[in-house]
Motif scaffolding. Structure first.
Motif, mmCIF file in Angstrom:
data_model
loop_
_atom_site.group_PDB
_atom_site.id
_atom_site.type_symbol
_atom_site.label_atom_id
_atom_site.label_comp_id
_atom_site.label_asym_id
_atom_site.label_seq_id
_atom_site.Cartn_x
_atom_site.Cartn_y
_atom_site.Cartn_z
ATOM 1 N N PHE A 57 -83.762 95.070 94.628
ATOM 2 C CA PHE A 57 -84.318 95.477 95.915
ATOM 3 C C PHE A 57 -85.469 94.576 96.350
ATOM 4 N N GLN A 58 -86.186 93.983 95.407
ATOM 5 C CA GLN A 58 -87.271 93.067 95.769
ATOM 6 C C GLN A 58 -86.755 91.723 96.258
ATOM 7 N N ALA A 59 -85.553 91.343 95.852
ATOM 8 C CA ALA A 59 -85.019 90.031 96.229
ATOM 9 C C ALA A 59 -84.896 89.920 97.746
ATOM 10 N N GLY A 60 -85.526 88.886 98.311
ATOM 11 C CA GLY A 60 -85.479 88.679 99.755
ATOM 12 C C GLY A 60 -86.284 89.684 100.543
ATOM 13 N N PHE A 61 -87.166 90.413 99.882
ATOM 14 C CA PHE A 61 -87.939 91.464 100.539
ATOM 15 C C PHE A 61 -89.384 91.359 100.084
ATOM 16 N N VAL A 62 -90.259 92.156 100.663
ATOM 17 C CA VAL A 62 -91.671 92.173 100.270
ATOM 18 C C VAL A 62 -91.796 93.023 99.001
ATOM 19 N N TRP A 63 -92.174 92.406 97.918
ATOM 20 C CA TRP A 63 -92.178 93.093 96.629
ATOM 21 C C TRP A 63 -93.053 94.342 96.640
ATOM 22 N N ARG A 64 -94.221 94.255 97.267
ATOM 23 C CA ARG A 64 -95.150 95.390 97.186
ATOM 24 C C ARG A 64 -94.613 96.619 97.916
ATOM 25 N N VAL A 65 -93.748 96.416 98.914
ATOM 26 C CA VAL A 65 -93.153 97.560 99.601
ATOM 27 C C VAL A 65 -92.273 98.338 98.628
ATOM 28 N N ARG A 104 -83.402 101.257 102.710
ATOM 29 C CA ARG A 104 -82.035 101.630 103.084
ATOM 30 C C ARG A 104 -81.151 100.392 103.222
ATOM 31 N N ASN A 105 -80.533 100.041 102.120
ATOM 32 C CA ASN A 105 -79.638 98.889 102.060
ATOM 33 C C ASN A 105 -78.427 99.303 101.228
ATOM 34 N N ARG A 106 -77.319 99.572 101.898
ATOM 35 C CA ARG A 106 -76.151 100.126 101.222
ATOM 36 C C ARG A 106 -75.631 99.213 100.113
ATOM 37 N N GLN A 107 -75.558 97.917 100.361
ATOM 38 C CA GLN A 107 -75.027 97.004 99.353
ATOM 39 C C GLN A 107 -75.892 97.004 98.093
ATOM 40 N N VAL A 109 -77.786 99.559 97.138
ATOM 41 C CA VAL A 109 -77.561 100.864 96.513
ATOM 42 C C VAL A 109 -76.279 100.834 95.685
ATOM 43 N N LEU A 110 -75.226 100.233 96.224
ATOM 44 C CA LEU A 110 -73.972 100.119 95.484
ATOM 45 C C LEU A 110 -74.158 99.327 94.187
ATOM 46 N N SER A 111 -75.061 98.359 94.208
ATOM 47 C CA SER A 111 -75.288 97.551 93.009
ATOM 48 C C SER A 111 -75.845 98.386 91.865
ATOM 49 N N VAL A 112 -76.544 99.477 92.178
ATOM 50 C CA VAL A 112 -77.100 100.326 91.120
ATOM 51 C C VAL A 112 -75.974 100.920 90.281
ATOM 52 N N GLN A 113 -74.930 101.401 90.952
ATOM 53 C CA GLN A 113 -73.794 101.973 90.234
ATOM 54 C C GLN A 113 -73.038 100.904 89.434
ATOM 55 N N HIS A 114 -72.878 99.730 90.039
ATOM 56 C CA HIS A 114 -72.217 98.631 89.329
ATOM 57 C C HIS A 114 -73.006 98.259 88.076
ATOM 58 N N ASN A 115 -74.326 98.183 88.189
ATOM 59 C CA ASN A 115 -75.140 97.789 87.045
ATOM 60 C C ASN A 115 -75.219 98.894 85.985
#
Length: 230
Positions: A57-65, A104-107, A109-115
């Motif tokens: 979730f931090q990738a490509g996003f603001v880490w502190r958020v 809110r990023n569906r892809q 969120v889907l990665s959580v189940q894959h991992n």
């Protein structure tokens, strides 16, 4: 042992880092923590899934958020037990994807189940994900990076490397500064090294510097980053 003809000695890199950061003691305070194999082996699967999720979730996003919302991430994902995450239905995934408590990023969120599935698959073979990582030799970290990329979701590049570092595995992380230091040291790699040839050269350089300095790979990596001008 891998040898790169003409590659800069680690003592020179270390000296520059000390000069830039105010001396040996100041530099030492910047080193990342490294867990012993015993402690790493005992790490729980839910913490691995949590850290994978954080880094994805931090990738490509603001880490502190993401960090500021992390308690809510833990709540929404039930503290990340892989077996329970696998039981989520498509409707539950949809609701989580729209939950304002998290990003809110569906892809992603889907990665959580894959991992979660990835962690359980590894655990069947090795006993737990932490045991697999703890046994992986540091002189083949690029092999471990490839394992995460191949088996997991969105764990290629620095995301997988950061998961390992944050969980205490002794590993280098190929940030822009680290790559710049490697190129300055004489390694024939591009600014964004991705080929097997380049990754093998990088692993070889770290193996050589580890043999020269007897420092952990994670410390060598951080020292490389600290050796550059601000």
């Amino acid at each position: 042992m891998f040898y790169t003809a003409g590659m800069e000695k680690f003592t020179a890199i270390y000296a520059r880092a000390c000069e830039r950061k105010g001396g040996e003691r100041a530099l030492a305070r910047l080193m990342p923590a490294v867990k012993s194999s015993r402690v790493l082996s005992a790490s729980k699967n839910d913490r691995w899934l949590a850290e994978m999720t954080r880094c994805v979730f931090q990738a490509g996003f603001v880490w502190r958020v993401v960090d500021n919302k992390w308690d809510e991430f833990e709540e929404v994902f039930f503290n990340f037990p892989p077996d329970r995450i696998l039981m989520l239905s498509p409707d539950q995934i949809d609701r989580i994807s729209q939950n304002p408590k998290i990003i809110r990023n569906r892809q992603k969120v889907l990665s959580v189940q894959h991992n979660a599935q990835y962690i359980l698959d590894v655990s069947k073979e090795h006993g737990s994900f932490g045991k697999m990582v703890s046994r992986w030799p540091s002189d083949d970290l690029i092999g471990l990076f490839a394992h995460l990329k191949r088996g997991g979701s969105r764990l290629g590049g620095m995301s997988g490397q950061r998961v390992l570092r944050n969980m205490g595995k002794d590993t280098f992380v190929l940030t822009g500064d680290v790559v710049c230091c490697l190129r300055r040291a004489g390694l024939d790699i591009k600014p964004n090294p991705t080929t097997q040839r380049e990754l093998k050269l990088i692993q070889g350089a770290f193996n050589e510097w580890h043999a020269q300095s007897e420092l952990p790979y994670s410390h060598i990596s951080r020292i490389c980053a600290c050796s550059l001008d601000d």
